[in-house]
Design a protein around this motif. Structure first.
Motif, PDB file in Angstrom:
ATOM      1  N   UNK A   1      -3.735  -5.738  -6.365  1.00  0.00           N
ATOM      2  CA  UNK A   1      -4.517  -4.667  -5.738  1.00  0.00           C
ATOM      3  C   UNK A   1      -5.978  -5.081  -5.574  1.00  0.00           C
TER       4      UNK A   1
ATOM      5  N   UNK B   1       4.556  10.065  -2.130  1.00  0.00           N
ATOM      6  CA  UNK B   1       4.663  10.813  -3.389  1.00  0.00           C
ATOM      7  C   UNK B   1       4.575  12.317  -3.143  1.00  0.00           C
TER       8      UNK B   1
ATOM      9  N   UNK C   1      -4.711   2.624 -12.055  1.00  0.00           N
ATOM     10  CA  UNK C   1      -4.289   2.878 -10.673  1.00  0.00           C
ATOM     11  C   UNK C   1      -2.868   3.431 -10.621  1.00  0.00           C
TER      12      UNK C   1
ATOM     13  N   UNK D   1      -7.348  -2.267 -14.386  1.00  0.00           N
ATOM     14  CA  UNK D   1      -7.304  -1.678 -13.040  1.00  0.00           C
ATOM     15  C   UNK D   1      -5.886  -1.240 -12.674  1.00  0.00           C
TER      16      UNK D   1
ATOM     17  N   UNK E   1       0.832  -1.196   0.000  1.00  0.00           N
ATOM     18  CA  UNK E   1       0.000   0.000   0.000  1.00  0.00           C
ATOM     19  C   UNK E   1       0.874   1.257   0.000  1.00  0.00           C
ATOM     20  N   UNK E   2       1.805   1.269   0.939  1.00  0.00           N
ATOM     21  CA  UNK E   2       2.712   2.411   1.087  1.00  0.00           C
ATOM     22  C   UNK E   2       3.525   2.654  -0.190  1.00  0.00           C
ATOM     23  N   UNK E   3       3.964   1.579  -0.814  1.00  0.00           N
ATOM     24  CA  UNK E   3       4.831   1.689  -1.991  1.00  0.00           C
ATOM     25  C   UNK E   3       4.088   2.117  -3.258  1.00  0.00           C
ATOM     26  N   UNK E   4       2.869   1.595  -3.442  1.00  0.00           N
ATOM     27  CA  UNK E   4       2.210   1.772  -4.738  1.00  0.00           C
ATOM     28  C   UNK E   4       0.846   2.448  -4.720  1.00  0.00           C
ATOM     29  N   UNK E   5       0.306   2.708  -3.523  1.00  0.00           N
ATOM     30  CA  UNK E   5      -1.031   3.302  -3.495  1.00  0.00           C
ATOM     31  C   UNK E   5      -1.128   4.594  -2.685  1.00  0.00           C
ATOM     32  N   UNK E   6      -0.488   4.630  -1.535  1.00  0.00           N
ATOM     33  CA  UNK E   6      -0.603   5.811  -0.681  1.00  0.00           C
ATOM     34  C   UNK E   6      -0.013   7.060  -1.334  1.00  0.00           C
ATOM     35  N   UNK E   7      -0.661   8.184  -1.077  1.00  0.00           N
ATOM     36  CA  UNK E   7      -0.146   9.413  -1.671  1.00  0.00           C
ATOM     37  C   UNK E   7       0.933  10.077  -0.819  1.00  0.00           C
TER      38      UNK E   7
ATOM     39  N   UNK F   1      -2.482   7.060  -9.027  1.00  0.00           N
ATOM     40  CA  UNK F   1      -1.718   7.156  -7.790  1.00  0.00           C
ATOM     41  C   UNK F   1      -0.317   7.721  -8.024  1.00  0.00           C
ATOM     42  N   UNK F   2      -0.157   8.381  -9.172  1.00  0.00           N
ATOM     43  CA  UNK F   2       1.073   9.128  -9.470  1.00  0.00           C
ATOM     44  C   UNK F   2       2.323   8.238  -9.481  1.00  0.00           C
ATOM     45  N   UNK F   3       2.167   7.005  -9.961  1.00  0.00           N
ATOM     46  CA  UNK F   3       3.318   6.103 -10.045  1.00  0.00           C
ATOM     47  C   UNK F   3       3.803   5.941 -11.479  1.00  0.00           C
TER      48      UNK F   3
ATOM     49  N   UNK G   1     -12.936   1.184  -6.007  1.00  0.00           N
ATOM     50  CA  UNK G   1     -12.015   0.053  -6.157  1.00  0.00           C
ATOM     51  C   UNK G   1     -10.825   0.013  -5.200  1.00  0.00           C
ATOM     52  N   UNK G   2     -10.636   1.065  -4.416  1.00  0.00           N
ATOM     53  CA  UNK G   2      -9.463   1.070  -3.540  1.00  0.00           C
ATOM     54  C   UNK G   2      -9.775   1.289  -2.061  1.00  0.00           C
TER      55      UNK G   2
END
Lengths: 207, 207
Positions: free
Chosen positions: A172, A117, B172, B168, A108-114, B176-178, B111-112
DNA sequence: TGTTTTTACTAAACACTGTTTAGTATATTT
DNA sequence: AAATATACTAAACAGTGTTTAGTAAAAACA
């Protein structure tokens, strides 16, 4: 005089102490229940002290985010021994799923949380950790293309993005509890089967 | 006597009023800045009143989540006119990307976020909205398989999951700015190119 | 009609959150 | 020994979700 050196060392030790406590609470209780106050409590310092070592919560989460990437890259390293690039790619995919399932909060921390970033955006820095792991995938796909396993008329980066997107989406959906269309006990098998299908698709798309 | 009917109607109106205000604030400021207090302020009622109509914030978010799925399904309806099932599948993919980019906060909620899923878990209900949209995809893929566009030895549900996972994951990563490994201006083109590659993979994987 | 009960609502509090400010001992430098 | 810099904290600020106790108004009952 070594005072400034000692002070710098002490500063680094304190940062480490905070980070270790934060990571422990983060992994035990999830990030929603990990507050600055709870971290401060754990190390027996005042909440305000944490702000002497980290600008804000985003900076703290960015530091944890970096540790998480280090952990993931260590786990990825085991696939490097596999000679055949396509087999290596498949093994990497399985490692990716394994890491995500075993470390849902870190994922979550690596790929989803803002939070991380935002910290990077404040510092005007690029997402180095993400780019490094993307490079890891790119290297494997390049080898696949070079060995003629893949058609090489497809743009490399976009192909990497396609593979990563699938992997990221799959884990995810699972982690965020959106796999309810499959019975609880069969969700893992479904993921496995989907992964096999994707690998077949990859294989089949290159004569 | 129609008093109970009127009361029930008034109750429904109040729920609607709360939901409308919540949706407005949610879309304008994002879910992080949408508090029970701010919703209460917007409709000029006390925060406690909202708890007379919704058990907690999760229930409120579940209600918004249902509205979001309705909106998405309306937008998906336009692809129904496309005769060829594979073309319909491609069009659905583009609609999916469009919806996610135009409604990032709603996509997150659908979805999240864990809030709506927790509300469902409390009620012992299944994720009906998710299953309905999964069915929509399943129907199209079934037609594709029936018409021999796809090989039909692959398990239908797992194939659906594979397609959805890719879509998805792609949106995502973007939301999520990745996608920092691509320059800011080229991220959309990268998504487009990745999508074309995935479609090619789908095509190629069925003789 | 007058009385009782139910309904709709809210002020205030509880226990949290991230963050800042002002102030205090201690350590270092002058 | 005095002045300065460092490390730390108590307390406050402005929020958050949620609960409790209490109040007017409406509905039901007598």
């Amino acid at each position: 005089m070594g005072i400034t050196e000692r002070k710098e060392r002490e500063r680094e030790e304190m940062r480490h102490l905070i980070l270790q406590a934060a990571q422990k609470l983060f992994l035990e209780n999830g990030f929603e229940k990990t507050s600055i106050r709870s971290i401060a409590d754990a190390i027996e310092y005042s909440p305000a002290t944490i702000y002497l070592y980290f600008k804000d919560k985003n900076e703290l989460f960015l530091a944890l985010h970096i540790l998480a990437f280090e952990k993931m890259m260590v786990e990825f390293a085991v696939v490097a021994t596999i000679a055949d690039p396509f087999e290596r790619l498949v093994a990497l995919g399985r490692q990716y799923i394994k890491f995500a399932i075993e470390n849902p909060e870190l994922y979550d921390l690596m790929f989803l949380m803002q939070a991380p970033m935002e910290a990077l955006a404040c510092r005007d820095e690029v997402w180095e950790d993400g780019m490094k792991s993307f490079d890891f995938l790119r290297l494997i796909l390049t080898e696949c293309m070079d060995k003629g396993i893949f058609r090489n008329d497809l743009e490399l980066d976009s192909t990497c993005l396609t593979v990563w997107s699938y992997m990221h989406g799959l884990v995810t959906i699972y982690l965020k509890k959106r796999m309810d269309m499959f019975e609880d006990g069969q969700q893992m098998q479904r993921m496995e089967e989907s992964f096999r299908i994707f690998i077949e698709m990859l294989k089949a798309s290159f004569k």
